[in-house]
Design an enzyme around this catalytic site. Structure first.
Site, PDB file in Angstrom:
ATOM      1  N   LYS A  22       0.823  -1.215   0.000  1.00 38.37           N
ATOM      2  CA  LYS A  22       0.000   0.000   0.000  1.00 38.37           C
ATOM      3  C   LYS A  22       0.854   1.261   0.000  1.00 38.37           C
ATOM      4  O   LYS A  22       0.639   2.180  -0.797  1.00 38.37           O
ATOM      5  CB  LYS A  22      -0.917   0.004   1.227  1.00 38.37           C
ATOM      6  CG  LYS A  22      -1.589   1.353   1.511  1.00 38.37           C
ATOM      7  CD  LYS A  22      -2.344   1.323   2.822  1.00 38.37           C
ATOM      8  CE  LYS A  22      -2.961   2.677   3.149  1.00 38.37           C
ATOM      9  NZ  LYS A  22      -1.987   3.640   3.681  1.00 38.37           N
ATOM     10  N   ASN A  23       1.841   1.330   0.897  1.00 38.71           N
ATOM     11  CA  ASN A  23       2.617   2.564   1.023  1.00 38.71           C
ATOM     12  C   ASN A  23       3.472   2.822  -0.205  1.00 38.71           C
ATOM     13  O   ASN A  23       3.736   3.973  -0.551  1.00 38.71           O
ATOM     14  CB  ASN A  23       3.487   2.504   2.286  1.00 38.71           C
ATOM     15  CG  ASN A  23       2.656   2.567   3.555  1.00 38.71           C
ATOM     16  OD1 ASN A  23       1.497   2.964   3.526  1.00 38.71           O
ATOM     17  ND2 ASN A  23       3.226   2.150   4.675  1.00 38.71           N
ATOM     18  N   ARG A  97      -4.866  10.781   2.877  1.00 45.29           N
ATOM     19  CA  ARG A  97      -3.523  11.222   3.248  1.00 45.29           C
ATOM     20  C   ARG A  97      -2.558  11.128   2.058  1.00 45.29           C
ATOM     21  O   ARG A  97      -1.716  11.983   1.846  1.00 45.29           O
ATOM     22  CB  ARG A  97      -3.013  10.343   4.409  1.00 45.29           C
ATOM     23  CG  ARG A  97      -1.535  10.481   4.736  1.00 45.29           C
ATOM     24  CD  ARG A  97      -1.222  11.784   5.432  1.00 45.29           C
ATOM     25  NE  ARG A  97       0.210  11.898   5.706  1.00 45.29           N
ATOM     26  CZ  ARG A  97       0.762  12.951   6.273  1.00 45.29           C
ATOM     27  NH1 ARG A  97       0.025  13.967   6.638  1.00 45.29           N
ATOM     28  NH2 ARG A  97       2.058  13.003   6.483  1.00 45.29           N
ATOM     29  N   ASP A 121      -5.780   8.351   8.572  1.00 43.64           N
ATOM     30  CA  ASP A 121      -5.900   7.853   9.934  1.00 43.64           C
ATOM     31  C   ASP A 121      -5.910   8.973  10.967  1.00 43.64           C
ATOM     32  O   ASP A 121      -5.228   9.978  10.819  1.00 43.64           O
ATOM     33  CB  ASP A 121      -4.707   6.943  10.279  1.00 43.64           C
ATOM     34  CG  ASP A 121      -4.799   5.603   9.587  1.00 43.64           C
ATOM     35  OD1 ASP A 121      -5.928   5.166   9.353  1.00 43.64           O
ATOM     36  OD2 ASP A 121      -3.750   5.023   9.301  1.00 43.64           O
ATOM     37  N   ASP A 319       4.024   0.764  11.694  1.00 41.44           N
ATOM     38  CA  ASP A 319       2.751   0.183  11.274  1.00 41.44           C
ATOM     39  C   ASP A 319       2.510  -1.205  11.862  1.00 41.44           C
ATOM     40  O   ASP A 319       1.385  -1.706  11.805  1.00 41.44           O
ATOM     41  CB  ASP A 319       2.676   0.103   9.746  1.00 41.44           C
ATOM     42  CG  ASP A 319       2.427   1.453   9.105  1.00 41.44           C
ATOM     43  OD1 ASP A 319       2.039   2.381   9.827  1.00 41.44           O
ATOM     44  OD2 ASP A 319       2.625   1.582   7.878  1.00 41.44           O
ATOM     45  N   MET A 341       6.433   7.451  17.105  1.00 37.62           N
ATOM     46  CA  MET A 341       6.079   8.382  16.039  1.00 37.62           C
ATOM     47  C   MET A 341       4.718   9.050  16.229  1.00 37.62           C
ATOM     48  O   MET A 341       4.584  10.255  16.033  1.00 37.62           O
ATOM     49  CB  MET A 341       6.123   7.657  14.689  1.00 37.62           C
ATOM     50  CG  MET A 341       6.015   8.589  13.506  1.00 37.62           C
ATOM     51  SD  MET A 341       6.304   7.757  11.927  1.00 37.62           S
ATOM     52  CE  MET A 341       8.028   7.298  12.075  1.00 37.62           C
TER      53      MET A 341
END
EC number: 2.5.1.7
Length: 434
Positions: A22-23, A97, A121, A319, A341
Site C-alpha cells: 500500500k505505502n 492522506r 488515519d 505500522d 512516532m
C-alpha cells in the site's frame, strides 16, 4: 456502514498471498504524473486508499486503463492543472492522506501544486513541514489558505540544492525526490528515508530516465534531467500484511504459509516476531509458520524485559506495533512496546483490555503487555476500528477470541487490506461482512 462478525477460537490452515504494498503504491502511482508517456504498474492492491488516488488522477485528466484489478496503465499526457484549485479537488484530496504525494510530481513537471490538510488515519499529528521545507529549498513558494486549509505552491524554476531533512520521513523524502528529478542542477538529500518503498520509487524513476544515486542509503544525490519517459513497474509484497499474517498464525495456533513474501525486503520484521517466540521457516520466498500451542517472549541477556520500538528503516516500521501488542497478549512473558512516532496509536488497547488482555498503557507512546500464555482466552466483544493498523490488530484478536466479536467501522480496515474477509475465509476463518 459495514461491520465484521467474527466467531473466534478456530485454528486456520493453508496458504495466503500478501497484496501489493500500500505505502509503495501511493508513491508509485503519484509518480506517473512526471511523464506524458504510458506507465504500466502491476501488483496494485485493490484497496480504498489506492483506488481513491487513482480516481483523483483520473479527475486530473490522467488516462487509466485497468486490464486487470492489479494492473493499471497510466498516461498523463493531458493533465488539467486547473483542477487542483477546484472545490472538487479540495474535497476528494482531503479524504486521503496519500494525496499529498502528487505535490512533488506536479511541482516538478507543471511548477504548481496544492496540498490539502492531511486526511486518513486519526493516529496523531501528521505534519507536512518536511515536505514544505524541502520544496522551499528547491525554490518553491507557498501560501496557506486559512479558509480552505490548503497549501498552494508555485515554482517558476526548481533548482537543485543540499538539504538535511529534520526527520527521515518516507512520504517527505519521496515527495522531495519527485520534485527534484527535473530540477536544474544537483540535489543532495541527507537523512533521507531509505525504506524499500522509497528504494522502489527511485529505481522506477531511474528507469524513466532520472539520475538518482545512493538508493538504499540515507544520502541521495539527484542530478536533474529535462524529461522522463514511460516504464513498467511491479509493486513489492506488502510487508505490513506479511507481519500481520505471522502474528495471526501465532495468535490462532494455526499452520499457515505466506507465499511470495518478499523476504529480502522485510528487514527485521521476522526477527521481531521471533523475539516474541514465534517459530517460522523460510522456504525460498515463502514463510511457513507451524502450529504452536505456546510462544514465549525473549528477555535481554541480563534478564531484563524486552522492549520493541519503532525506528526508521532498517528498524521496525511503526505500522506493525499494533500487531505486536495484540500478539503479545497471548504469549508467555512481558514486553514493553514503545510507539515513538504517533501519539494516538496505542489508544486502541482499551478494546483489548475489554477482551481480557493485561495491558498497562503507560502514556500515549508506551504500553506494557503482560502475556497470559493462553491461561485466559480473549473474549469476543463489540468494538470499533480506529485506524487501519489497529483495525487489523483487533481483527486478529477477534479471530483468537472465544465467542462472537463485532468490529465496526471496517472501512478503516478496507483502506489498507484487500478482500481480507474473503482471504481469511479461505483459511477457515468464521468471518462475515454485515
Amino acid at each position: 456502514m459495514s461491520s465484521f462478525e467474527v466467531r473466534g477460537g478456530k485454528k486456520l490452515r493453508g496458504e495466503i498471498v500478501p497484496q501489493g504494498a500500500k505505502n509503495e503504491a501511493l508513491q508509485i502511482i503519484s509518480a506517473v504524473l512526471l511523464t506524458p508517456e504510458p506507465v504500466t504498474v502491476s501488483n496494485i492492491p485493490d484497496i480504498l486508499d489506492v483506488n481513491l488516488l487513482i480516481e483523483l488522477l483520473m479527475e486530473l485528466g490522467v488516462k487509466v486503463q485497468r486490464p486487470s484489478r492489479d494492473t493499471c496503465i497510466f498516461q498523463a499526457d493531458d493533465v488539467d492543472v486547473d483542477f487542483l484549485s477546484s472545490e472538487d479537488f479540495r474535497k476528494k484530496s482531503g479524504r486521503l492522506r496519500g494525496s499529498v504525494m502528487i505535490a512533488g510530481p506536479m511541482l516538478s513537471r507543471f511548477r504548481k501544486a496544492y496540498i490539502p490538510k492531511p486526511g486518513g488515519d486519526k493516529i496523531g499529528r501528521r505534519r507536512l513541514d518536511t515536505h514544505i521545507i524541502g520544496f522551499e529549498k528547491l525554490g518553491a513558494r507557498f501560501e496557506f489558505d486559512d479558509q480552505h486549509h490548503f497549501f498552494q505552491l508555485v515554482a517558476p524554476q526548481l533548482t537543485g540544492t543540499y538539504m538535511l531533512l529534520d526527520e527521515p520521513s518516507v512520504t517527505g523524502t519521496a515527495n522531495i525526490v519527485m520534485a527534484a528529478v527535473m530540477a536544474k542542477g544537483t540535489t543532495t538529500i541527507y537523512n533521507a528515508a531509505c525504506e524499500p518503498y522509497l528504494q522502489q520509487l527511485c529505481k522506477m524513476l531511474n528507469r524513466m530516465g532520472a539520475k538518482i544515486s545512493g538508493v538504499g542509503s540515507n544520502l541521495l544525490i539527484i542530478e536533474g534531467v529535462d524529461y522522463l519517459g514511460g516504464t513498467e513497474h511491479r509493486m513489492l509484497p506488502d510487508m505490513i500484511e506479511v507481519g500481520s499474517f505471522i502474528g495471526m498464525a501465532a495468535m490462532t495456533q494455526s499452520e499457515i504459509t505466506i507465499k511470495n513474501a518478499g523476504i529480502a525486503h522485510l528487514g527485521m520484521i521476522p526477527d521481531k516476531f521471533q523475539q516474541l517466540g514465534i517459530k517460522m521457516e523460510f522456504r525460498g520466498d515463502d514463510i511457513f509458520i507451524p502450529e504452536q500451542d505456546h510462544y514465549e517472549i525473549n528477555t535481554y541477556l541480563d534478564g531484563g524485559i524486552l522492549t520493541i520500538a519503532d525506528h526508521p528503516w532498517p528498524g521496525l516500521t511503526p505500522d506493525l506495533l499494533s500487531i505486536v501488542i495484540v500478539v503479545a497478549t497471548q504469549a508467555v512473558g512481558s514486553v514493553l512496546v514503545h510507539q515513538k512516532m504517533f501519539e494516538s496509536r496505542l489508544f486502541f488497547t482499551d478494546k483489548l483490555i475489554d477482551m481480557g488482555a493485561q495491558i498497562i498503557l503507560c502514556d500515549p507512546h508506551r504500553a506494557t503487555v503482560i502475556g497470559l500464555g493462553r491461561r485466559n482466552q480473549l473474549r469476543g466483544i463489540t468494538m470499533s476500528s480506529p485506524d487501519i493498523r489497529a483495525g487489523q490488530a483487533l481483527l486478529i484478536a477477534a479471530l483468537s477470541a472465544e465467542g462472537k466479536s463485532t468490529i465496526q467501522n471496517i472501512e478503516q480496515i478496507d483502506r489498507g487490506y484487500q478482500y481480507i474477509d474473503e482471504r481469511l475465509r479461505q483459511l477457515g476463518a468464521d468471518i462475515k461482512r454485515v
